[in-house]
Design a protein around this motif. Structure first.
Motif, PDB file in Angstrom:
ATOM      1  N   GLY A 171      -5.334   2.086   1.306  1.00  0.00           N
ATOM      2  CA  GLY A 171      -5.231   2.207  -0.326  1.00  0.00           C
ATOM      3  C   GLY A 171      -5.610   3.822  -0.781  1.00  0.00           C
ATOM      4  O   GLY A 171      -5.128   4.306  -1.611  1.00  0.00           O
ATOM      5  N   GLN A 172      -5.600   4.740   0.665  1.00  0.00           N
ATOM      6  CA  GLN A 172      -5.350   5.585  -0.928  1.00  0.00           C
ATOM      7  C   GLN A 172      -5.131   6.975   1.090  1.00  0.00           C
ATOM      8  O   GLN A 172      -4.855   6.433   2.322  1.00  0.00           O
ATOM      9  N   GLN A 173      -4.301   7.811   1.196  1.00  0.00           N
ATOM     10  CA  GLN A 173      -3.893   8.413   2.152  1.00  0.00           C
ATOM     11  C   GLN A 173      -4.289   9.868   1.883  1.00  0.00           C
ATOM     12  O   GLN A 173      -4.930  10.660   1.215  1.00  0.00           O
ATOM     13  N   HIS A 174      -4.161  10.453   3.410  1.00  0.00           N
ATOM     14  CA  HIS A 174      -4.909  11.979   4.006  1.00  0.00           C
ATOM     15  C   HIS A 174      -4.347  12.832   4.560  1.00  0.00           C
ATOM     16  O   HIS A 174      -3.787  11.577   5.380  1.00  0.00           O
ATOM     17  N   LYS A 175      -3.642  13.521   5.010  1.00  0.00           N
ATOM     18  CA  LYS A 175      -2.659  14.402   6.135  1.00  0.00           C
ATOM     19  C   LYS A 175      -3.350  13.854   7.157  1.00  0.00           C
ATOM     20  O   LYS A 175      -2.806  13.712   8.250  1.00  0.00           O
ATOM     21  N   THR A 176      -4.930  14.647   6.953  1.00  0.00           N
ATOM     22  CA  THR A 176      -5.538  14.252   8.871  1.00  0.00           C
ATOM     23  C   THR A 176      -6.187  13.009   9.035  1.00  0.00           C
ATOM     24  O   THR A 176      -6.460  12.981  10.385  1.00  0.00           O
ATOM     25  N   VAL A 177      -5.727  11.968   8.273  1.00  0.00           N
ATOM     26  CA  VAL A 177      -6.392  10.873   9.092  1.00  0.00           C
ATOM     27  C   VAL A 177      -5.278   9.721   9.228  1.00  0.00           C
ATOM     28  O   VAL A 177      -4.715   9.491   7.872  1.00  0.00           O
ATOM     29  N   HIS A 178      -5.549   8.814   9.754  1.00  0.00           N
ATOM     30  CA  HIS A 178      -4.539   7.679   9.540  1.00  0.00           C
ATOM     31  C   HIS A 178      -4.486   6.977   8.471  1.00  0.00           C
ATOM     32  O   HIS A 178      -5.632   6.559   7.950  1.00  0.00           O
ATOM     33  N   SER A 179      -3.789   6.636   7.932  1.00  0.00           N
ATOM     34  CA  SER A 179      -3.480   5.638   6.509  1.00  0.00           C
ATOM     35  C   SER A 179      -2.588   4.471   6.266  1.00  0.00           C
ATOM     36  O   SER A 179      -1.666   4.444   6.787  1.00  0.00           O
ATOM     37  N   MET A 180      -2.941   3.866   5.211  1.00  0.00           N
ATOM     38  CA  MET A 180      -1.986   2.813   5.122  1.00  0.00           C
ATOM     39  C   MET A 180      -2.197   2.471   3.119  1.00  0.00           C
ATOM     40  O   MET A 180      -3.262   2.566   3.320  1.00  0.00           O
ATOM     41  N   ILE A 181      -1.398   2.931   3.207  1.00  0.00           N
ATOM     42  CA  ILE A 181      -0.606   2.480   1.556  1.00  0.00           C
ATOM     43  C   ILE A 181       0.171   1.712   0.797  1.00  0.00           C
ATOM     44  O   ILE A 181       0.780   1.536   1.502  1.00  0.00           O
ATOM     45  N   HIS A 182      -0.473   1.554  -0.691  1.00  0.00           N
ATOM     46  CA  HIS A 182       0.419   0.574  -0.988  1.00  0.00           C
ATOM     47  C   HIS A 182       1.972   1.318  -1.797  1.00  0.00           C
ATOM     48  O   HIS A 182       1.132   2.045  -2.399  1.00  0.00           O
ATOM     49  N   ASN A 183       3.155   1.274  -1.887  1.00  0.00           N
ATOM     50  CA  ASN A 183       3.699   1.958  -2.459  1.00  0.00           C
ATOM     51  C   ASN A 183       3.879   1.261  -3.907  1.00  0.00           C
ATOM     52  O   ASN A 183       4.347   1.602  -4.784  1.00  0.00           O
ATOM     53  N   ASP A 184       2.745   2.832  -4.349  1.00  0.00           N
ATOM     54  CA  ASP A 184       2.107   2.512  -5.830  1.00  0.00           C
ATOM     55  C   ASP A 184       2.987   3.549  -6.983  1.00  0.00           C
ATOM     56  O   ASP A 184       3.699   3.022  -7.424  1.00  0.00           O
ATOM     57  N   TYR A 185       3.469   4.802  -5.427  1.00  0.00           N
ATOM     58  CA  TYR A 185       4.428   5.570  -6.497  1.00  0.00           C
ATOM     59  C   TYR A 185       5.948   4.299  -6.554  1.00  0.00           C
ATOM     60  O   TYR A 185       6.224   5.031  -8.472  1.00  0.00           O
ATOM     61  N   ASP A 186       6.388   4.138  -6.002  1.00  0.00           N
ATOM     62  CA  ASP A 186       8.305   3.883  -5.823  1.00  0.00           C
ATOM     63  C   ASP A 186       7.749   2.290  -7.327  1.00  0.00           C
ATOM     64  O   ASP A 186       8.773   1.908  -7.873  1.00  0.00           O
ATOM     65  N   ALA A 187       6.632   1.681  -6.820  1.00  0.00           N
ATOM     66  CA  ALA A 187       6.611   0.285  -7.296  1.00  0.00           C
ATOM     67  C   ALA A 187       6.253   0.959  -8.939  1.00  0.00           C
ATOM     68  O   ALA A 187       6.477   0.714  -9.971  1.00  0.00           O
ATOM     69  N   ALA A 188       5.481   1.922  -9.852  1.00  0.00           N
ATOM     70  CA  ALA A 188       5.417   2.413 -11.304  1.00  0.00           C
ATOM     71  C   ALA A 188       7.236   2.812 -11.261  1.00  0.00           C
ATOM     72  O   ALA A 188       7.469   2.606 -12.927  1.00  0.00           O
ATOM     73  N   PHE A 189       7.724   3.616  -9.925  1.00  0.00           N
ATOM     74  CA  PHE A 189       8.894   3.900 -11.244  1.00  0.00           C
ATOM     75  C   PHE A 189       9.579   2.938 -11.391  1.00  0.00           C
ATOM     76  O   PHE A 189      10.456   2.986 -12.150  1.00  0.00           O
ATOM     77  N   GLU A 190       9.821   1.732 -10.915  1.00  0.00           N
ATOM     78  CA  GLU A 190      10.874   0.654 -10.686  1.00  0.00           C
ATOM     79  C   GLU A 190      10.271   0.357 -11.809  1.00  0.00           C
ATOM     80  O   GLU A 190      10.817  -0.826 -12.735  1.00  0.00           O
ATOM     81  N   MET A 191       8.811   0.212 -12.145  1.00  0.00           N
ATOM     82  CA  MET A 191       8.348  -0.522 -13.317  1.00  0.00           C
ATOM     83  C   MET A 191       8.469   0.220 -14.878  1.00  0.00           C
ATOM     84  O   MET A 191       9.098  -0.587 -16.082  1.00  0.00           O
ATOM     85  N   GLY A 192       8.610   2.005 -14.572  1.00  0.00           N
ATOM     86  CA  GLY A 192       9.332   1.890 -16.116  1.00  0.00           C
ATOM     87  C   GLY A 192      10.812   1.916 -15.682  1.00  0.00           C
ATOM     88  O   GLY A 192      11.199   1.766 -16.913  1.00  0.00           O
ATOM     89  N   LYS A 193      11.293   1.656 -14.677  1.00  0.00           N
ATOM     90  CA  LYS A 193      12.818   1.018 -15.225  1.00  0.00           C
ATOM     91  C   LYS A 193      13.037  -0.189 -15.766  1.00  0.00           C
ATOM     92  O   LYS A 193      13.911  -0.332 -16.673  1.00  0.00           O
ATOM     93  N   TYR A 194      12.209  -1.174 -15.301  1.00  0.00           N
ATOM     94  CA  TYR A 194      12.550  -2.176 -15.719  1.00  0.00           C
ATOM     95  C   TYR A 194      11.750  -2.416 -17.562  1.00  0.00           C
ATOM     96  O   TYR A 194      12.758  -2.658 -17.650  1.00  0.00           O
TER      97      TYR A 194
END
Length: 332
Positions: free
Chosen positions: A145-168
């Motif tokens: 759910g969050q990311q950090h450059k020094t830790v293995h992370s798995m995130i949801h694609n929050d930025y792209d999802a929000a960008f697509e929602m904006g376009k919608y």
């Protein structure tokens, strides 16, 4: 009275150490193995997996820390983690931080003391104290759910999802838009979703957007919405989570504002309830159970010393439902 390893050994006619070796996956002859299995089946004996894990050289308990117990996203992610771990003969031990960062950090140390093989942290933010804990416990850590450059992370694609929602939203003709988000201390929901949406809106002409902030709680969204409607009069309120959207919908109903005729609303998450309410909610659906399975698979690879990507991104989909009006139809 429940049976013990000593009871199973006595009934099977073998040494207690043989039963213990069998339960821990050690070498046991096929005949002895079948004998022990039959006794376990007949007696209904349930091994103490946690105790076994503490004694075994390779523990099979995965610690999972969640921010709150009443979170739909967290509960669905846990289901995915649990299902995948069970298939791989691992167990999950859950710690709840109740959105208290100090408690969350203590949970990291506590799980390490209990000899878990690794920790999956459903994080809301990562502080220096978190990073210090990760370094000290010396076990695999995976952020979800969050990311950090020094830790293995798995995130949801929050930025792209929000960008697509904006376009919608723009494609539906909305130009007077309110975005109701959360604190930027939460990078995924508070920052990434806002940034993605902002970027989409920047490319539109004659658009007025105002950004507001609330908490993750339905009641807080319910409280702030009347002022947004009265003062800004948006044609749509884009909400950073489905829970926030539910609060906005309740506030609109109490004011006699019709959805979507007078006000359109969108969310993020894809909670089950958003499909069955009326009007149903347009939302960016995240696949939390799939993400949980991916997290479990990635954690076991880390435990086994396998290489995995430092950042894993899960999928999403914009679900078009009844809560958004198409304003362009009125211009035809």
């Amino acid at each position: 009275m429940s049976k013990t390893i000593a009871d199973i050994a006595k009934i099977a006619g073998v040494a207690k150490s043989t039963v213990s070796r069998y339960l821990n996956g050690g070498s046991v002859s096929e005949a002895t193995k079948k004998k022990i299995e039959n006794v376990i089946k007949e007696t209904g004996y349930i091994p103490n997996t946690f105790a076994q894990s503490l004694k075994a050289k390779k523990p099979n308990i995965i610690g999972t820390i969640i921010p709150r117990l009443d979170s739909y996203a967290a509960s669905q992610t846990l289901i995915g983690i649990d299902e995948q771990l069970r298939e791989l003969n691992y167990q999950m031990l859950i710690s709840n931080s109740s959105q208290d960062l100090e408690r969350e950090i203590e949970n990291i140390y506590s799980l390490a003391r209990q000899k878990v093989a690794g920790v999956i942290l459903l994080a809301t933010q990562i502080t220096n104290a978190h990073l210090e804990a990760f370094e000290k416990v010396q076990i695999p850590i995976l952020l979800v759910g969050q990311q950090h450059k020094t830790v293995h992370s798995m995130i949801h694609n929050d930025y792209d999802a929000a960008f697509e929602m904006g376009k919608y939203v723009l494609a539906k003709g909305h130009r007077r838009i309110a975005f109701l988000g959360v604190s930027e201390k939460d990078i995924a929901v508070g920052v990434k979703r806002k940034e993605g949406f902002k970027q989409a809106i920047l490319e539109a002409n004659e658009t007025e957007v105002k950004f507001y902030e609330t908490s993750f709680k339905i009641e807080d969204a319910l409280a702030i919405t009347p002022a947004i409607i009265d003062e800004f009069k948006p044609s749509i309120i884009v909400c950073a989570t489905d829970n926030i959207a539910l609060g906005v919908m309740k506030a609109a109903y109490l004011k006699g504002v019709r959805i979507p005729n007078d006000l359109s609303i969108t969310g993020f998450g894809g909670y089950e309830i958003t499909e069955i309410i009326h009007p149903s909610l347009t939302t960016a659906k995240f696949y939390y159970q799939d993400a949980g399975r991916m997290a479990a698979q990635s954690m076991l690879k880390l435990i086994n010393g396998e290489e995995i990507k430092s950042l894993i991104v899960s999928k999403y989909k914009i679900i078009d439902r009844e809560s958004v009006d198409n304003l362009l139809k009125y211009k035809l």
